[in-house]
Motif scaffolding. Structure first.
Motif, PDB file in Angstrom:
ATOM      1  N   GLY A  63       2.411  -4.071   0.470  1.00  0.00           N
ATOM      2  CA  GLY A  63       1.789  -2.781   0.263  1.00  0.00           C
ATOM      3  C   GLY A  63       0.354  -2.705   0.714  1.00  0.00           C
ATOM      4  O   GLY A  63      -0.328  -1.712   0.491  1.00  0.00           O
ATOM      5  N   ASN A  64      -0.141  -3.750   1.374  1.00  0.00           N
ATOM      6  CA  ASN A  64      -1.549  -3.805   1.745  1.00  0.00           C
ATOM      7  C   ASN A  64      -1.707  -4.623   3.011  1.00  0.00           C
ATOM      8  O   ASN A  64      -1.390  -5.816   3.025  1.00  0.00           O
ATOM      9  CB  ASN A  64      -2.356  -4.421   0.601  1.00  0.00           C
ATOM     10  CG  ASN A  64      -3.845  -4.222   0.769  1.00  0.00           C
ATOM     11  OD1 ASN A  64      -4.394  -4.483   1.835  1.00  0.00           O
ATOM     12  ND2 ASN A  64      -4.507  -3.777  -0.280  1.00  0.00           N
ATOM     13  N   LEU A 118      -2.140  -0.639  -8.103  1.00  0.00           N
ATOM     14  CA  LEU A 118      -1.246  -1.427  -7.253  1.00  0.00           C
ATOM     15  C   LEU A 118      -1.942  -2.031  -6.034  1.00  0.00           C
ATOM     16  O   LEU A 118      -1.713  -3.207  -5.725  1.00  0.00           O
ATOM     17  CB  LEU A 118      -0.059  -0.569  -6.820  1.00  0.00           C
ATOM     18  CG  LEU A 118       1.142  -1.307  -6.231  1.00  0.00           C
ATOM     19  CD1 LEU A 118       1.655  -2.353  -7.202  1.00  0.00           C
ATOM     20  CD2 LEU A 118       2.256  -0.317  -5.901  1.00  0.00           C
ATOM     21  N   PRO A 119      -2.801  -1.312  -5.310  1.00  0.00           N
ATOM     22  CA  PRO A 119      -3.462  -1.927  -4.148  1.00  0.00           C
ATOM     23  C   PRO A 119      -4.284  -3.166  -4.506  1.00  0.00           C
ATOM     24  O   PRO A 119      -4.262  -4.168  -3.788  1.00  0.00           O
ATOM     25  CB  PRO A 119      -4.358  -0.798  -3.618  1.00  0.00           C
ATOM     26  CG  PRO A 119      -3.714   0.456  -4.086  1.00  0.00           C
ATOM     27  CD  PRO A 119      -3.141   0.121  -5.421  1.00  0.00           C
ATOM     28  N   ASN A 121      -1.151   4.310  -3.303  1.00  0.00           N
ATOM     29  CA  ASN A 121      -2.243   5.281  -3.170  1.00  0.00           C
ATOM     30  C   ASN A 121      -2.105   6.128  -1.915  1.00  0.00           C
ATOM     31  O   ASN A 121      -2.673   7.217  -1.828  1.00  0.00           O
ATOM     32  CB  ASN A 121      -3.598   4.567  -3.178  1.00  0.00           C
ATOM     33  CG  ASN A 121      -3.685   3.483  -2.119  1.00  0.00           C
ATOM     34  OD1 ASN A 121      -2.685   2.889  -1.757  1.00  0.00           O
ATOM     35  ND2 ASN A 121      -4.880   3.204  -1.645  1.00  0.00           N
ATOM     36  N   PHE A 122      -1.343   5.657  -0.906  1.00  0.00           N
ATOM     37  CA  PHE A 122      -1.137   6.441   0.313  1.00  0.00           C
ATOM     38  C   PHE A 122       0.119   7.297   0.239  1.00  0.00           C
ATOM     39  O   PHE A 122       0.171   8.379   0.831  1.00  0.00           O
ATOM     40  CB  PHE A 122      -1.016   5.513   1.525  1.00  0.00           C
ATOM     41  CG  PHE A 122      -2.314   4.904   1.960  1.00  0.00           C
ATOM     42  CD1 PHE A 122      -3.210   5.620   2.744  1.00  0.00           C
ATOM     43  CD2 PHE A 122      -2.656   3.620   1.575  1.00  0.00           C
ATOM     44  CE1 PHE A 122      -4.408   5.064   3.140  1.00  0.00           C
ATOM     45  CE2 PHE A 122      -3.859   3.055   1.964  1.00  0.00           C
ATOM     46  CZ  PHE A 122      -4.735   3.773   2.747  1.00  0.00           C
ATOM     47  N   ASN A 123       1.138   6.837  -0.464  1.00  0.00           N
ATOM     48  CA  ASN A 123       2.445   7.486  -0.379  1.00  0.00           C
ATOM     49  C   ASN A 123       2.961   8.058  -1.698  1.00  0.00           C
ATOM     50  O   ASN A 123       3.400   9.208  -1.750  1.00  0.00           O
ATOM     51  CB  ASN A 123       3.468   6.492   0.186  1.00  0.00           C
ATOM     52  CG  ASN A 123       3.079   5.995   1.561  1.00  0.00           C
ATOM     53  OD1 ASN A 123       2.522   6.740   2.360  1.00  0.00           O
ATOM     54  ND2 ASN A 123       3.343   4.728   1.848  1.00  0.00           N
ATOM     55  N   ALA A 130      -3.500  -6.934  -3.213  1.00  0.00           N
ATOM     56  CA  ALA A 130      -4.509  -7.679  -2.454  1.00  0.00           C
ATOM     57  C   ALA A 130      -4.683  -9.078  -3.031  1.00  0.00           C
ATOM     58  O   ALA A 130      -4.815 -10.061  -2.295  1.00  0.00           O
ATOM     59  CB  ALA A 130      -5.836  -6.926  -2.463  1.00  0.00           C
ATOM     60  N   VAL A 131      -4.656  -9.173  -4.363  1.00  0.00           N
ATOM     61  CA  VAL A 131      -4.737 -10.484  -5.006  1.00  0.00           C
ATOM     62  C   VAL A 131      -3.509 -11.316  -4.655  1.00  0.00           C
ATOM     63  O   VAL A 131      -3.602 -12.537  -4.434  1.00  0.00           O
ATOM     64  CB  VAL A 131      -4.866 -10.317  -6.534  1.00  0.00           C
ATOM     65  CG1 VAL A 131      -4.774 -11.663  -7.233  1.00  0.00           C
ATOM     66  CG2 VAL A 131      -6.192  -9.652  -6.875  1.00  0.00           C
TER      67      VAL A 131
END
Length: 322
Positions: A232-233, A180-181, A281-283, A185-186
């Protein structure tokens, strides 16, 4: 010369090996979907080399990404039972090895720093040892390989299959959220290329009162946090909000310190990272790895800190960046 693509191939090979394991794991109720997802991802690491070199068309990569989205979106992946130690055995081993377990983890940053600071300057026959422009990613890759070897040496493990099985278990626990990150980002790059930041800037200029520095600072920081929640980023939100408010309004229009405004603005974006499930990735991933009953538990625990940090960031820019 050591090329960065070699490590991308290594990552792709690891995904392919784990996908083969998943396909034969009858304990996984969705083994074929899981194998297809990670096998397709692993194949992309090899195919993309041809795309970069312009020897292969890029369209199949786009199709592969859409296929990955469909497999993950329709919940066709699941977790099997990897051939590894039990929870009781891991507890006993952790007590036995103690702080030595941190040695492999610390090996990665140490090797990465050495590669970036020292090895990047070394040359053989006038040619650099590390591919120029990729020293950081190469340092990370070399550090990961070194950490694997150090870990096996520390734990006195000779079978390569052991870390592969353990890695597959971790991969299946994280699932599709691991990607997902990168996808978000894309998405941020697409937004910027489409001119979203420019349009947001026009709306901002229309509604923002002239000379209201506090309102402009609050808009930039809150906007960074909100866009980060959506994407999300924070790195994806940064070009959009900086093009809309940070640079034209705060730096050029109000003569603010660019370094301070943009650095603290990025930190404001990270406040949004703490409170969004999009930052998987963080949550979401930690909740899955720790097997928490409430998958949004980390977000609920971090929300007060995020709000306090956001207020502090607004105050820092307002009082010290002008």
């Amino acid at each position: 010369m050591i090329r960065s693509e070699w490590f991308f191939w290594l990552v792709g090979a690891a995904f392919l090996v784990m996908a083969a394991q998943m396909a034969t794991d009858r304990t996984n109720p969705k083994r074929y979907g899981s194998a297809a997802f990670w096998g397709l991802l692993g194949g992309c690491f090899f195919y993309s080399t041809g795309v970069v070199q312009k020897s292969l068309p890029a369209e199949p990569l786009g199709v592969a990404v859409l296929a990955l989205i469909c497999i993950g979106g329709f919940n066709r992946t699941a977790k099997g039972v990897p051939d590894t130690t039990s929870e009781k055995q891991r507890t006993e081993l952790a007590a036995r090895w103690g702080n030595k377990l941190f040695i492999p983890a610390l090996t990665i940053p140490v090797v990465a720093v050495i590669c970036a600071a020292l090895v990047s300057k070394w040359r053989i026959g006038g040619e650099p040892i590390l591919e120029e422009g990729s020293e950081t990613i190469l340092g990370l890759g070399i550090g990961a390989v070194a950490a694997l070897l150090v870990g096996m040496a520390v734990l006195r493990e000779r079978r390569v299959s052991v870390p592969i099985h353990a890695g597959r278990g971790l991969l299946e626990s994280m699932g599709w959220a691991l990607l997902l990150p990168q996808l978000l980002a894309v998405l941020g790059a697409i937004f910027q290329a489409a001119g979203v930041g420019t349009q947001v800037g026009k709306i901002t200029e229309a509604i923002l009162p002239d000379g209201q520095r506090l309102a402009a600072v609050a808009l930039y920081c809150v906007g960074m946090a909100v866009f980060t929640v959506v994407m999300g980023n924070a790195f994806a939100a940064f070009p959009v909000m900086t093009a809309a408010v940070g640079w034209p309004v705060l730096v050029e229009g109000m003569d603010g310190n660019a370094a301070a405004i943009l650095a603290i603005g990025m930190l404001a974006g990270f406040c949004g990272t703490l409170v969004t499930p999009m930052a998987a990735n963080f949550n979401i991933v930690p909740a899955a790895l720790l097997e928490l009953k409430d998958q949004y538990g980390p977000i609920k625990a971090q929300a007060p800190t995020a709000a306090a940090m956001l207020g502090c960031n607004i105050a820092l820019i307002y009082f010290f960046a002008f």
